[in-house]
Design an enzyme around this catalytic site. Structure first.
Site, PDB file in Angstrom:
ATOM      1  N   SER A 168       0.841  -1.193   0.000  1.00  0.00           N
ATOM      2  CA  SER A 168       0.000   0.000   0.000  1.00  0.00           C
ATOM      3  C   SER A 168       0.877   1.243   0.000  1.00  0.00           C
ATOM      4  O   SER A 168       2.015   1.207   0.483  1.00  0.00           O
ATOM      5  CB  SER A 168      -0.886   0.009   1.253  1.00  0.00           C
ATOM      6  OG  SER A 168      -1.491   1.271   1.460  1.00  0.00           O
ATOM      7  N   TYR A 194       0.440  -0.185  10.629  1.00  0.00           N
ATOM      8  CA  TYR A 194       0.021  -0.550   9.274  1.00  0.00           C
ATOM      9  C   TYR A 194       1.122  -0.236   8.277  1.00  0.00           C
ATOM     10  O   TYR A 194       1.472  -1.067   7.423  1.00  0.00           O
ATOM     11  CB  TYR A 194      -1.253   0.199   8.904  1.00  0.00           C
ATOM     12  CG  TYR A 194      -1.743  -0.083   7.501  1.00  0.00           C
ATOM     13  CD1 TYR A 194      -2.268  -1.326   7.167  1.00  0.00           C
ATOM     14  CD2 TYR A 194      -1.670   0.889   6.506  1.00  0.00           C
ATOM     15  CE1 TYR A 194      -2.722  -1.599   5.882  1.00  0.00           C
ATOM     16  CE2 TYR A 194      -2.123   0.637   5.219  1.00  0.00           C
ATOM     17  CZ  TYR A 194      -2.646  -0.605   4.910  1.00  0.00           C
ATOM     18  OH  TYR A 194      -3.074  -0.876   3.632  1.00  0.00           O
TER      19      TYR A 194
END
Length: 342
Positions: A168, A194
């Site tokens: 990501s 994350y």
């Protein structure tokens, strides 16, 4: 920094190659003319969001697809009607289920041509797996490392396999913290956790491609786009989605592929492109976006919605030494020895 715009730290061409596709291209678009008959694919998280669209597209192109699922009932409902799909049970935070899934797969399939490590969690409260690992790192990286290692014999047998690790743009939020990966000695920040796990996906890709290329196994990683029409947002406060610029003030999803805010069909396209594109035949170990190889981001100073689109890959996530360091650390923390020669 001039050299950084031309290649990544493993020597692959980390710059656009002229794929002919765009941010608006869908999974079906990038598969036009590609026949996957006789190919076997595994897609983790292949029963919701981007994973479901990836399974549908690969199946439509002729592939036999296996979808390991944590929620089998949900998988059966969502995958109903899609041909050539087998559902198996697996939880990426439970090593025993990963081993059991891989053992069963190897007993029934000689070769694995495509492995899409798609499943993931995002921006969750501090949770830990049974070994004490932070849940985003455990799910997004450790679980997929273990799965790839266990499936390695079938990947080698394919004599031309691809492993796609879905990362990501969120990797911009954090380098990998080798001193304290599990937030044992620092305050927990979910966004940072994350980001660290997504950086791990990229570093794993580089190390895997370097090891696997002599056996015909290439690896790729990517940013699919900012796709909020998926289960990933289930624990994110609505106000945060507005602040991030992916929902308008009334809570409606904003779709603008040119700024990275894509539909599910557009979001799944880059991982499908990485898994199948002939344009990537001769190299791997690259980070992709918008159905292209991405550039290295040398200007990032933090993101705000008004800054516009999310583009590029951070140089720290392409560091060859860190990629090897993470491989060694992951083996130690998971207890999995990933020896590609076997």
């Amino acid at each position: 920094m001039e050299q950084a715009t031309k290649s990544n730290y493993s020597g692959a061409p980390q710059h656009p190659i002229g794929s002919g596709f765009t941010a608006e291209s869908t999974a079906d678009d990038v598969l036009k003319g590609i026949d996957l008959t006789g190919k076997v694919a595994i897609v983790t998280g292949g029963y919701a969001g981007l994973g479901l669209e990836t399974v549908r597209a690969l199946s439509a192109a002729g592939a036999t697809v296996v979808a390991p699922a944590r929620d089998r009932k949900k998988a059966e409902a969502n995958l109903k009607g899609i041909k050539n799909v087998t559902i198996e049970t697996m939880n990426l935070m439970d090593p025993a289920t990963i081993d059991a899934f891989a053992t069963k797969f190897l007993a029934t399939h000689k070769a694995l041509h495509i492995l899409v490590n798609n499943a993931g969690i995002m921006w969750v409260p501090l949770r830990r797996d049974a070994a004490g690992n932070e849940s985003q790192l455990s799910t997004n990286h450790f679980g997929h490392f273990r799965l790839t290692a266990r499936l390695w014999p079938a990947l080698k047998n394919a004599k031309g396999a691809r492993v796609v690790n879905v990362s990501s743009w969120g990797h911009h939020r954090s380098d990998f913290n080798f001193e304290d990966p599990n937030f044992e000695n620092r305050a927990y920040d979910s966004f940072e956790g994350y980001g660290q796990s997504k950086t791990a996906n990229i570093l794993f890709t580089i190390a895997l491609d370097e090891r696997g290329k002599q056996y015909g196994v290439r690896s790729y990683t990517l940013h699919p786009g900012s796709i909020v029409d998926t289960d990933l947002k289930r624990e994110v406060e609505p106000e945060m989605l507005i602040q991030l610029g992916v929902h308008d003030k009334d809570g409606n999803t904003i779709h603008d592929a040119t700024r990275g805010m894509k539909t599910i069909a557009q979001g799944a396209s880059t991982q499908v492109w990485c898994a199948t594109s002939p344009a990537l035949q001769d190299f791997g170990g690259v980070y992709c976006e918008d159905n292209e190889v991405a550039v290295i981001d040398t200007t990032y100073q933090g993101w705000r919605p008004e800054n516009g689109s999310l583009r590029g890959v951070m140089a720290y996530s392409l560091d060859q030494e860190h990629a090897q360091q993470l491989w060694t650390l992951t083996e130690r923390m998971t207890g999995v020895t990933f020896d590609v020669t076997k």
